[in-house]
Design a protein around this motif. Structure first.
Motif, PDB file in Angstrom:
ATOM      1  N   GLN A  51       0.850  -1.182   0.000  1.00  0.00           N
ATOM      2  CA  GLN A  51       0.000   0.000   0.000  1.00  0.00           C
ATOM      3  C   GLN A  51       0.887   1.234   0.000  1.00  0.00           C
ATOM      4  N   ILE A  52       0.323   2.351  -0.411  1.00  0.00           N
ATOM      5  CA  ILE A  52       1.101   3.585  -0.534  1.00  0.00           C
ATOM      6  C   ILE A  52       1.706   3.981   0.816  1.00  0.00           C
ATOM      7  N   GLY A  53       1.018   3.704   1.903  1.00  0.00           N
ATOM      8  CA  GLY A  53       1.547   4.024   3.230  1.00  0.00           C
ATOM      9  C   GLY A  53       2.815   3.254   3.554  1.00  0.00           C
ATOM     10  N   GLU A  54       2.899   2.011   3.061  1.00  0.00           N
ATOM     11  CA  GLU A  54       4.103   1.215   3.272  1.00  0.00           C
ATOM     12  C   GLU A  54       5.262   1.770   2.457  1.00  0.00           C
ATOM     13  N   LEU A  55       4.972   2.254   1.269  1.00  0.00           N
ATOM     14  CA  LEU A  55       6.007   2.903   0.460  1.00  0.00           C
ATOM     15  C   LEU A  55       6.505   4.158   1.158  1.00  0.00           C
ATOM     16  N   GLN A  60      10.572   7.149   4.262  1.00  0.00           N
ATOM     17  CA  GLN A  60      10.924   7.894   5.485  1.00  0.00           C
ATOM     18  C   GLN A  60      12.107   7.238   6.188  1.00  0.00           C
ATOM     19  N   ALA A  61      12.073   5.917   6.292  1.00  0.00           N
ATOM     20  CA  ALA A  61      13.168   5.199   6.949  1.00  0.00           C
ATOM     21  C   ALA A  61      14.468   5.373   6.173  1.00  0.00           C
ATOM     22  N   TRP A  62      14.383   5.276   4.874  1.00  0.00           N
ATOM     23  CA  TRP A  62      15.566   5.404   4.011  1.00  0.00           C
ATOM     24  C   TRP A  62      16.163   6.801   4.102  1.00  0.00           C
ATOM     25  N   SER A  63      15.291   7.801   4.180  1.00  0.00           N
ATOM     26  CA  SER A  63      15.760   9.190   4.180  1.00  0.00           C
ATOM     27  C   SER A  63      16.125   9.691   5.570  1.00  0.00           C
ATOM     28  N   GLY A  64      15.955   8.849   6.570  1.00  0.00           N
ATOM     29  CA  GLY A  64      16.227   9.288   7.935  1.00  0.00           C
ATOM     30  C   GLY A  64      15.198  10.290   8.415  1.00  0.00           C
ATOM     31  N   GLY A  65      14.006  10.256   7.841  1.00  0.00           N
ATOM     32  CA  GLY A  65      12.920  11.150   8.248  1.00  0.00           C
ATOM     33  C   GLY A  65      12.889  12.466   7.517  1.00  0.00           C
ATOM     34  N   SER A  66      13.791  12.668   6.584  1.00  0.00           N
ATOM     35  CA  SER A  66      13.854  13.927   5.850  1.00  0.00           C
ATOM     36  C   SER A  66      13.759  13.649   4.342  1.00  0.00           C
ATOM     37  N   LEU A  67      12.531  13.465   3.872  1.00  0.00           N
ATOM     38  CA  LEU A  67      12.326  13.175   2.453  1.00  0.00           C
ATOM     39  C   LEU A  67      12.781  14.332   1.578  1.00  0.00           C
ATOM     40  N   ARG A  68      13.474  13.968   0.528  1.00  0.00           N
ATOM     41  CA  ARG A  68      13.930  14.951  -0.456  1.00  0.00           C
ATOM     42  C   ARG A  68      13.442  14.494  -1.821  1.00  0.00           C
ATOM     43  N   PRO A  69      13.459  15.391  -2.817  1.00  0.00           N
ATOM     44  CA  PRO A  69      13.004  15.005  -4.162  1.00  0.00           C
ATOM     45  C   PRO A  69      13.711  13.764  -4.706  1.00  0.00           C
ATOM     46  N   MET A  70      14.982  13.576  -4.363  1.00  0.00           N
ATOM     47  CA  MET A  70      15.708  12.408  -4.865  1.00  0.00           C
ATOM     48  C   MET A  70      15.068  11.105  -4.399  1.00  0.00           C
ATOM     49  N   ALA A  75      13.725   4.696  -8.098  1.00  0.00           N
ATOM     50  CA  ALA A  75      12.942   3.548  -8.552  1.00  0.00           C
ATOM     51  C   ALA A  75      12.546   2.714  -7.331  1.00  0.00           C
ATOM     52  N   LEU A  76      11.398   2.085  -7.417  1.00  0.00           N
ATOM     53  CA  LEU A  76      10.919   1.270  -6.305  1.00  0.00           C
ATOM     54  C   LEU A  76      11.930   0.191  -5.926  1.00  0.00           C
ATOM     55  N   ASN A  77      12.624  -0.367  -6.913  1.00  0.00           N
ATOM     56  CA  ASN A  77      13.603  -1.418  -6.619  1.00  0.00           C
ATOM     57  C   ASN A  77      14.883  -0.872  -5.989  1.00  0.00           C
ATOM     58  N   GLU A  78      15.000   0.435  -5.843  1.00  0.00           N
ATOM     59  CA  GLU A  78      16.152   1.044  -5.182  1.00  0.00           C
ATOM     60  C   GLU A  78      15.880   1.379  -3.718  1.00  0.00           C
ATOM     61  N   VAL A  79      14.629   1.305  -3.297  1.00  0.00           N
ATOM     62  CA  VAL A  79      14.260   1.654  -1.921  1.00  0.00           C
ATOM     63  C   VAL A  79      14.575   0.454  -1.022  1.00  0.00           C
ATOM     64  N   PRO A  80      15.505   0.625  -0.082  1.00  0.00           N
ATOM     65  CA  PRO A  80      15.906  -0.493   0.782  1.00  0.00           C
ATOM     66  C   PRO A  80      14.722  -1.089   1.543  1.00  0.00           C
ATOM     67  N   GLY A  81      14.655  -2.421   1.538  1.00  0.00           N
ATOM     68  CA  GLY A  81      13.647  -3.122   2.323  1.00  0.00           C
ATOM     69  C   GLY A  81      12.230  -3.043   1.809  1.00  0.00           C
ATOM     70  N   LEU A  82      12.036  -2.532   0.610  1.00  0.00           N
ATOM     71  CA  LEU A  82      10.665  -2.347   0.129  1.00  0.00           C
ATOM     72  C   LEU A  82      10.104  -3.567  -0.591  1.00  0.00           C
ATOM     73  N   LEU A  83      10.817  -4.086  -1.564  1.00  0.00           N
ATOM     74  CA  LEU A  83      10.241  -5.116  -2.430  1.00  0.00           C
ATOM     75  C   LEU A  83      10.627  -6.552  -2.058  1.00  0.00           C
ATOM     76  N   ALA A  84      11.854  -6.766  -1.647  1.00  0.00           N
ATOM     77  CA  ALA A  84      12.351  -8.136  -1.440  1.00  0.00           C
ATOM     78  C   ALA A  84      11.484  -8.942  -0.476  1.00  0.00           C
ATOM     79  N   GLU A  85      11.141  -8.361   0.666  1.00  0.00           N
ATOM     80  CA  GLU A  85      10.369  -9.121   1.659  1.00  0.00           C
ATOM     81  C   GLU A  85       8.915  -9.312   1.241  1.00  0.00           C
TER      82      GLU A  85
END
Length: 134
Positions: A51-55, A60-70, A75-85
Protein backbone atom coordinates in the motif's frame (compact mmCIF):
# COMPACT_ATOMS: atom_id res chain seq x y z
CA UNK A 1 -10.84 -25.37 -10.47
CA UNK A 2 -10.61 -21.59 -10.51
CA UNK A 3 -10.54 -18.51 -8.32
CA UNK A 4 -13.67 -16.40 -8.87
CA UNK A 5 -12.98 -12.74 -9.68
CA UNK A 6 -15.49 -11.80 -6.97
CA UNK A 7 -13.02 -13.14 -4.37
CA UNK A 8 -10.27 -10.78 -5.53
CA UNK A 9 -9.58 -7.16 -4.78
CA UNK A 10 -9.87 -5.07 -7.89
CA UNK A 11 -8.48 -1.84 -6.46
CA UNK A 12 -4.90 -2.24 -7.66
CA UNK A 13 -2.44 -0.73 -10.09
CA UNK A 14 0.41 -2.65 -11.69
CA UNK A 15 3.77 -0.91 -11.86
CA UNK A 16 7.20 -2.05 -13.04
CA UNK A 17 9.92 -2.25 -10.40
CA UNK A 18 11.62 0.66 -12.15
CA UNK A 19 8.65 2.99 -11.52
CA UNK A 20 9.42 5.80 -9.10
CA UNK A 21 7.75 6.56 -5.80
CA UNK A 22 6.27 9.59 -7.55
CA UNK A 23 4.83 7.31 -10.27
CA UNK A 24 3.26 5.12 -7.59
CA UNK A 25 1.75 8.10 -5.81
CA UNK A 26 0.32 9.47 -9.05
CA UNK A 27 -1.14 6.07 -9.97
CA UNK A 28 -2.93 5.80 -6.63
CA UNK A 29 -4.20 9.37 -6.91
CA UNK A 30 -5.43 8.72 -10.47
CA UNK A 31 -7.35 5.65 -9.28
CA UNK A 32 -9.50 7.84 -7.05
CA UNK A 33 -9.15 5.31 -4.21
CA UNK A 34 -6.58 5.95 -1.47
CA UNK A 35 -6.69 2.24 -0.59
CA UNK A 36 -5.53 1.16 -4.03
CA UNK A 37 -2.91 -1.56 -3.77
CA UNK A 38 0.40 -1.30 -5.62
CA UNK A 39 1.31 -4.49 -7.47
CA UNK A 40 4.96 -4.22 -8.48
CA UNK A 41 6.05 -6.55 -11.27
CA UNK A 42 9.47 -8.03 -10.49
CA UNK A 43 9.84 -10.39 -13.45
CA UNK A 44 9.72 -14.17 -13.70
CA UNK A 45 6.08 -14.19 -12.57
CA UNK A 46 6.93 -12.56 -9.24
CA UNK A 47 5.24 -9.54 -7.74
CA UNK A 48 5.39 -7.44 -4.59
CA UNK A 49 2.15 -6.09 -3.13
CA UNK A 50 2.06 -2.99 -0.94
CA UNK A 51 0.00 0.00 0.00
CA UNK A 52 1.10 3.58 -0.53
CA UNK A 53 1.55 4.02 3.23
CA UNK A 54 4.10 1.22 3.27
CA UNK A 55 6.01 2.90 0.46
CA UNK A 56 5.99 6.20 2.33
CA UNK A 57 7.20 4.51 5.53
CA UNK A 58 10.07 2.85 3.63
CA UNK A 59 11.00 6.20 2.07
CA UNK A 60 10.92 7.89 5.49
CA UNK A 61 13.17 5.20 6.95
CA UNK A 62 15.57 5.40 4.01
CA UNK A 63 15.76 9.19 4.18
CA UNK A 64 16.23 9.29 7.94
CA UNK A 65 12.92 11.15 8.25
CA UNK A 66 13.85 13.93 5.85
CA UNK A 67 12.33 13.18 2.45
CA UNK A 68 13.93 14.95 -0.46
CA UNK A 69 13.00 15.00 -4.16
CA UNK A 70 15.71 12.41 -4.86
CA UNK A 71 13.82 9.92 -2.71
CA UNK A 72 10.59 10.43 -4.65
CA UNK A 73 12.46 9.99 -7.93
CA UNK A 74 14.11 6.73 -6.86
CA UNK A 75 12.94 3.55 -8.55
CA UNK A 76 10.92 1.27 -6.31
CA UNK A 77 13.60 -1.42 -6.62
CA UNK A 78 16.15 1.04 -5.18
CA UNK A 79 14.26 1.65 -1.92
CA UNK A 80 15.91 -0.49 0.78
CA UNK A 81 13.65 -3.12 2.32
CA UNK A 82 10.67 -2.35 0.13
CA UNK A 83 10.24 -5.12 -2.43
CA UNK A 84 12.35 -8.14 -1.44
CA UNK A 85 10.37 -9.12 1.66
CA UNK A 86 7.08 -8.65 -0.21
CA UNK A 87 8.10 -10.63 -3.29
CA UNK A 88 6.28 -13.78 -4.28
CA UNK A 89 5.16 -15.77 -7.28
CA UNK A 90 1.69 -15.14 -8.62
CA UNK A 91 -0.82 -17.95 -9.01
CA UNK A 92 -2.80 -18.55 -12.20
CA UNK A 93 -6.51 -18.06 -11.66
CA UNK A 94 -7.50 -21.29 -13.43
CA UNK A 95 -4.72 -23.44 -11.94
CA UNK A 96 -5.83 -23.39 -8.30
CA UNK A 97 -9.00 -23.43 -6.24
CA UNK A 98 -9.98 -20.54 -4.00
CA UNK A 99 -9.26 -22.75 -1.00
CA UNK A 100 -5.78 -23.57 -2.33
CA UNK A 101 -5.16 -19.89 -3.05
CA UNK A 102 -6.17 -18.95 0.51
CA UNK A 103 -3.71 -21.52 1.87
CA UNK A 104 -0.95 -20.04 -0.28
CA UNK A 105 -2.00 -16.52 0.76
CA UNK A 106 -1.51 -17.39 4.44
CA UNK A 107 2.15 -18.18 3.70
CA UNK A 108 2.82 -14.79 2.11
CA UNK A 109 4.11 -11.55 3.57
CA UNK A 110 1.13 -9.55 4.81
CA UNK A 111 -1.11 -12.34 3.44
CA UNK A 112 -1.23 -10.88 -0.05
CA UNK A 113 -1.32 -13.00 -3.19
CA UNK A 114 -1.34 -11.80 -6.80
CA UNK A 115 -3.62 -13.74 -9.13
CA UNK A 116 -3.01 -13.75 -12.87
CA UNK A 117 -4.75 -15.06 -15.96
CA UNK A 118 -2.44 -15.82 -18.84
CA UNK A 119 0.28 -13.88 -16.99
CA UNK A 120 -1.85 -10.72 -16.65
CA UNK A 121 -2.83 -9.55 -13.17
CA UNK A 122 -6.57 -9.98 -12.57
CA UNK A 123 -6.68 -9.22 -8.85
CA UNK A 124 -5.16 -9.55 -5.40
CA UNK A 125 -6.25 -12.00 -2.75
CA UNK A 126 -5.79 -10.15 0.52
CA UNK A 127 -7.15 -10.01 4.04
CA UNK A 128 -9.96 -7.59 4.75
CA UNK A 129 -7.62 -5.23 6.63
CA UNK A 130 -6.45 -3.81 3.28
CA UNK A 131 -9.81 -1.99 2.94
CA UNK A 132 -11.17 -0.77 -0.35
CA UNK A 133 -12.87 -2.66 -3.19
CA UNK A 134 -13.14 -6.37 -3.74
Amino acid sequence: MSIPLSALRQNYVVLPETATARDASRAVRASGDDWTVLVVELGDGRFAVLQIGELLAALQAWSGGSLRPMHLLAALNEVPGLLAERAGAAVEQDAITLRGARQEQRRRHQRRLVVTSGGTVVGVLADDNMRGGG
